[in-house]
Scaffold this motif. Structure first.
Motif, mmCIF file in Angstrom:
data_model
loop_
_atom_site.group_PDB
_atom_site.id
_atom_site.type_symbol
_atom_site.label_atom_id
_atom_site.label_comp_id
_atom_site.label_asym_id
_atom_site.label_seq_id
_atom_site.Cartn_x
_atom_site.Cartn_y
_atom_site.Cartn_z
ATOM 1 N N MET A 88 37.267 33.335 27.271
ATOM 2 C CA MET A 88 38.197 33.482 28.533
ATOM 3 C C MET A 88 37.218 34.133 29.540
ATOM 4 S SD MET A 88 41.787 34.999 26.872
ATOM 5 C CE MET A 88 41.939 36.117 28.328
ATOM 6 N N GLY A 89 36.421 35.202 29.270
ATOM 7 C CA GLY A 89 35.518 35.977 30.136
ATOM 8 C C GLY A 89 36.504 37.043 30.523
ATOM 9 N N ALA A 90 35.658 37.994 31.266
ATOM 10 C CA ALA A 90 36.094 39.181 31.716
ATOM 11 C C ALA A 90 37.503 39.162 32.646
ATOM 12 C CB ALA A 90 34.985 39.968 32.756
ATOM 13 N N THR A 91 38.161 40.175 32.577
ATOM 14 C CA THR A 91 39.490 40.039 33.192
ATOM 15 C C THR A 91 39.412 39.524 34.740
ATOM 16 O OG1 THR A 91 40.403 41.613 31.962
ATOM 17 C CG2 THR A 91 41.754 41.344 33.822
ATOM 18 N N ASP A 92 38.431 40.016 35.301
ATOM 19 C CA ASP A 92 38.196 39.779 36.794
ATOM 20 C C ASP A 92 37.217 38.535 36.788
ATOM 21 O OD1 ASP A 92 37.414 39.500 39.332
ATOM 22 O OD2 ASP A 92 37.094 41.462 39.799
ATOM 23 N N GLU A 95 33.576 38.769 37.733
ATOM 24 C CA GLU A 95 32.670 39.162 36.895
ATOM 25 C C GLU A 95 32.412 38.419 35.369
ATOM 26 O OE1 GLU A 95 33.835 43.539 36.819
ATOM 27 O OE2 GLU A 95 33.092 43.638 38.729
ATOM 28 N N SER A 96 33.242 37.390 35.520
ATOM 29 C CA SER A 96 33.217 36.552 34.299
ATOM 30 C C SER A 96 31.808 35.843 34.231
ATOM 31 C CB SER A 96 34.289 35.775 34.044
ATOM 32 O OG SER A 96 35.533 36.398 34.424
ATOM 33 N N ALA A 97 31.320 35.642 33.180
ATOM 34 C CA ALA A 97 30.093 34.724 32.988
ATOM 35 C C ALA A 97 30.296 33.425 33.136
ATOM 36 C CB ALA A 97 29.464 35.298 31.863
ATOM 37 N N PRO A 98 29.455 32.677 33.892
ATOM 38 C CA PRO A 98 29.510 31.089 33.763
ATOM 39 C C PRO A 98 29.678 30.596 32.519
ATOM 40 C CG PRO A 98 27.717 31.882 35.472
ATOM 41 C CD PRO A 98 28.284 33.184 34.518
ATOM 42 N N PHE A 105 36.333 28.776 36.080
ATOM 43 C CA PHE A 105 37.700 28.321 37.352
ATOM 44 C C PHE A 105 38.111 29.474 38.129
ATOM 45 C CE2 PHE A 105 37.769 25.421 33.329
ATOM 46 C CZ PHE A 105 37.006 24.378 33.851
ATOM 47 N N GLY A 106 37.875 30.582 37.900
ATOM 48 C CA GLY A 106 38.468 31.581 38.971
ATOM 49 C C GLY A 106 37.590 32.360 39.765
ATOM 50 N N LEU A 107 38.242 33.140 40.724
ATOM 51 C CA LEU A 107 37.570 33.812 41.696
ATOM 52 C C LEU A 107 38.234 35.384 41.815
ATOM 53 C CD1 LEU A 107 36.982 31.210 44.408
ATOM 54 C CD2 LEU A 107 35.187 32.140 43.360
ATOM 55 N N ASP A 108 39.458 35.297 41.668
ATOM 56 C CA ASP A 108 40.086 36.523 41.966
ATOM 57 C C ASP A 108 41.001 36.925 40.820
ATOM 58 O OD1 ASP A 108 41.695 37.486 44.978
ATOM 59 O OD2 ASP A 108 43.077 37.422 43.142
ATOM 60 N N GLY A 110 43.790 38.246 40.474
ATOM 61 C CA GLY A 110 45.221 38.173 40.342
ATOM 62 C C GLY A 110 45.336 36.681 40.059
ATOM 63 N N ARG A 111 44.399 35.821 40.093
ATOM 64 C CA ARG A 111 44.414 34.671 39.846
ATOM 65 C C ARG A 111 43.539 34.130 38.779
ATOM 66 N NH1 ARG A 111 48.680 35.428 42.333
ATOM 67 N NH2 ARG A 111 49.276 34.701 44.200
ATOM 68 N N ASN A 112 43.823 34.694 37.605
ATOM 69 C CA ASN A 112 42.751 34.620 36.656
ATOM 70 C C ASN A 112 42.948 33.499 35.396
ATOM 71 O OD1 ASN A 112 44.253 36.028 35.177
ATOM 72 N ND2 ASN A 112 43.143 37.824 34.633
ATOM 73 N N VAL A 113 43.961 32.500 35.624
ATOM 74 C CA VAL A 113 43.923 30.998 35.096
ATOM 75 C C VAL A 113 44.493 31.266 33.705
ATOM 76 C CG1 VAL A 113 42.643 29.267 34.204
ATOM 77 C CG2 VAL A 113 41.975 30.109 36.357
ATOM 78 N N ILE A 114 44.070 32.412 32.868
ATOM 79 C CA ILE A 114 44.659 32.379 31.272
ATOM 80 C C ILE A 114 44.843 33.568 30.851
ATOM 81 C CG2 ILE A 114 42.003 32.302 30.677
ATOM 82 C CD1 ILE A 114 42.689 30.492 28.379
ATOM 83 N N HIS A 115 45.611 33.991 29.909
ATOM 84 C CA HIS A 115 46.013 35.017 29.155
ATOM 85 C C HIS A 115 45.630 34.614 27.854
ATOM 86 C CE1 HIS A 115 47.871 38.331 27.174
ATOM 87 N NE2 HIS A 115 48.439 37.261 26.542
ATOM 88 N N GLY A 116 45.122 35.490 27.097
ATOM 89 C CA GLY A 116 44.991 35.628 25.615
ATOM 90 C C GLY A 116 45.144 37.064 25.084
#
Ligand code: GTP
Ligand code: MG
Length: 150
Positions: A88-92, A95-98, A105-108, A110-116
């Motif tokens: 999933m990568g970092a919450t923000d 700061e998530s790695a490519p 798939f995300g930039l923001d 509050g719109r981070n696409v996935i929960h785990g």
């Protein structure tokens, strides 16, 4: 082997990312044991995110997660909880790695696409029980399991 709760959030569903996200977990060798497209109501949102009740972003978070359908899933495999968090990568997403789902798939925040589920003991179990009845989860073997595990 371990089970974890994963959810494509409303932004991921609306952006047509369900297939891409499922493919990543399938390709990794994780096994899908439960899935449903559903709408989260206010009560479920508040219970799911109970740990954030007192945070300033809580209302935005529950408004967002109830704003459209989500795909709730349970994935199973070796070290599944931590592996999904890594994928999933970092919450923000800033700061998530490519290569991670949020990083690709995300930039923001509050719109981070996935929960785990997080790796706190009991989190995954609690969330699976919150979203699924036991009879909605399938026990089966993937045909490639002998080649995925030593
Ligand atoms: P989830 O898988 O959604 O639980 O994300 P997470 O475990 O990586 O993060 P956490 O549980 O700490 O936060 C839950 C969700 O709240 C995040 O996915 C964000 O969408 C949102 N969130 C967390 N921190 C902030 C914040 O500081 N501001 C805003 N606007 N949203 C936040
Ligand atoms: Mg969390």
């Amino acid at each position: 082997t371990e089970r974890t709760f994963v959810m494509v959030k409303p932004d991921g569903v609306q952006r047509g990312l369900i297939g891409e996200i499922i493919a990543r977990f399938e390709d990794r060798g994780l096994k899908l044991v439960g899935a449903k497209l559903m709408r989260i109501d206010q009560a479920l949102a508040e219970e799911h995110y109970a740990e954030h009740t007192d945070k300033p972003f809580f209302e935005d978070l529950t408004d967002f997660i109830t704003s459209g359908p989500v795909l709730a899933m349970v994935w199973e495999g070796q070290d599944a909880i931590a592996q999904v968090r890594t994928m999933m990568g970092a919450t923000d997403p800033a700061e998530s790695a490519p290569g991670t789902i949020r990083g690709d798939f995300g930039l923001d925040m509050g719109r981070n696409v996935i929960h785990g589920s997080d790796t706190e003991p009991g989190s995954a179990e609690r969330e699976i029980e919150l979203f699924f009845d036991e009879e909605e989860l399938e026990d089966y073997e993937r045909i490639d399991e002998a080649w995925l595990y030593e």
